[in-house]
Design a protein around this motif. Structure first.
Motif, PDB file in Angstrom:
ATOM      1  N   CYS A  83       0.842  -1.188   0.000  1.00 57.80           N
ATOM      2  CA  CYS A  83       0.000   0.000   0.000  1.00 57.80           C
ATOM      3  C   CYS A  83       0.883   1.245   0.000  1.00 57.80           C
ATOM      4  CB  CYS A  83      -0.917  -0.014   1.222  1.00 57.80           C
ATOM      5  SG  CYS A  83      -1.956   1.458   1.408  1.00 57.80           S
ATOM      6  N   LEU A  90      -0.673  -5.671  -0.192  1.00 57.92           N
ATOM      7  CA  LEU A  90      -2.013  -5.632  -0.757  1.00 57.92           C
ATOM      8  C   LEU A  90      -2.590  -7.030  -0.860  1.00 57.92           C
ATOM      9  CD1 LEU A  90      -1.547  -3.022  -3.622  1.00 57.92           C
ATOM     10  CD2 LEU A  90      -2.634  -2.669  -1.422  1.00 57.92           C
ATOM     11  N   TYR A  95      -8.473  -8.107  -9.937  1.00 61.57           N
ATOM     12  CA  TYR A  95      -9.171  -6.836  -9.914  1.00 61.57           C
ATOM     13  C   TYR A  95      -9.159  -6.238 -11.317  1.00 61.57           C
ATOM     14  CZ  TYR A  95      -8.400  -7.388  -4.906  1.00 61.57           C
ATOM     15  OH  TYR A  95      -8.378  -7.859  -3.628  1.00 61.57           O
ATOM     16  N   ARG A  99      -4.595  -2.184  -7.880  1.00 60.49           N
ATOM     17  CA  ARG A  99      -4.826  -1.557  -6.579  1.00 60.49           C
ATOM     18  C   ARG A  99      -3.536  -0.942  -6.065  1.00 60.49           C
ATOM     19  NH1 ARG A  99      -8.270  -5.032  -2.433  1.00 60.49           N
ATOM     20  NH2 ARG A  99      -8.091  -2.984  -1.445  1.00 60.49           N
ATOM     21  N   CYS A 102      -4.646  -0.365   0.353  1.00 60.51           N
ATOM     22  CA  CYS A 102      -5.167  -1.612   0.913  1.00 60.51           C
ATOM     23  C   CYS A 102      -6.595  -1.486   1.409  1.00 60.51           C
ATOM     24  CB  CYS A 102      -4.267  -2.076   2.060  1.00 60.51           C
ATOM     25  SG  CYS A 102      -4.169  -0.890   3.442  1.00 60.51           S
ATOM     26  N   ARG A 107      -7.421   5.088   1.204  1.00 62.91           N
ATOM     27  CA  ARG A 107      -7.854   5.890   0.060  1.00 62.91           C
ATOM     28  C   ARG A 107      -8.328   7.272   0.509  1.00 62.91           C
ATOM     29  NH1 ARG A 107      -9.524   0.756  -1.932  1.00 62.91           N
ATOM     30  NH2 ARG A 107     -11.531   0.913  -0.856  1.00 62.91           N
TER      31      ARG A 107
END
Length: 264
Positions: A83, A90, A95, A99, A102, A107
């Motif tokens: 992360c 992570l 996905y 990403r 995490c 975010r």
């Protein structure tokens, strides 16, 4: 080093071994490994490819052979993603997009760093209308309430176009009339009521009309049934029995009291 694959049997370990970094990827690690051993990255990449398929990506077994490490552990360290906010690994999964954080908390933390809250300005910290101190969350404020904003707006409008005083005066108190309807002859409702009562006294009538005892349903009375104020039909032609809300409440109270007395 003893290896089991034919492609790694004759590979020798490089003398300088930089420590692999977690999540840096195979390409970056090969470039650092080549630079540390004074080799061209393109030459080392072509050397680490499988001889049977030279156009493919560098082999993990050959890369592990030149570094003296286990290929499974080396691949796990280099492809491990962390992360960017807290450094935690992570979660592994499929996905749609790559990403970089995490969790939702990370975010939000990154978003707050990219979009910091504006600092509170030291200017215009008091209301322009009443002078009261202001507190705001994001955007600066100039007024503490809607009432102060309206008052300031009316003050500005009056300053731009001050009221014009006409030549004629009020017929009751002789006060100069301010701008308004052209047929205005009284300065206020109080003066208009005083003039009406005075005219009735001069004519020998009671000061106010006396309300009728029984008013037929659907007929507009000439005056309020409570205080005697002159009445006309409403704006949409409805029949009015009282002149105001207070008189309406008094009439309702009287009717209720009369009904209770009659019932008792």
């Amino acid at each position: 080093m003893t290896t089991t694959s034919r492609s790694t049997t004759l590979i020798r370990q490089l003398p300088i071994q930089p420590r692999p970094r977690a999540g840096e990827g195979r390409t970056t690690f090969i470039e650092r490994l080549a630079t540390a051993n004074y080799l061209k990255p393109s030459y080392l990449r072509s050397y680490l490819r499988d001889p049977d398929s030279p156009k493919t990506a560098p082999s993990w077994d050959r890369l592990a052979a030149v570094t003296g490490r286990d290929p499974v552990l080396l691949q796990e360290v280099l492809e491990r993603r962390q992360c960017v906010e807290c450094g935690r690994p992570l979660p592994i999964g499929d996905y749609l997009t790559a990403r970089r954080r995490c969790s939702q908390a990370c975010r939000q933390k990154s978003y707050r760093k990219r979009h910091p809250k504006p600092l509170k300005s030291v200017q215009n910290t008091n209301c322009r209308g009443c002078g009261k101190g202001l507190s705001y969350h994001r955007q600066p404020r100039q007024y503490c309430s809607h009432a102060c904003r309206q008052l300031a707006y009316r003050t500005r409008m009056n300053a731009m176009s001050p009221p014009q005083i006409r030549a004629k005066s009020c017929q009751a108190c002789e006060t100069p009339l301010i701008s308004g309807p052209t047929n205005k002859i009284y300065c206020s409702k109080r003066c208009a009521r005083w003039a009406y009562i005075n005219r009735r006294v001069i004519q020998g009538l009671p000061p106010l009309p006396q309300p009728a005892a029984d008013i037929p349903r659907g007929i507009q009375p000439d005056c309020c049934v409570v205080c005697g104020t002159p009445l006309t039909r409403g704006a949409y032609g409805q029949v009015r029995l009282t002149c105001s809300g207070s008189c309406r409440a008094k009439r309702a109270y009287w009717r209720k009291k009369e009904k209770l007395t009659t019932t008792a």
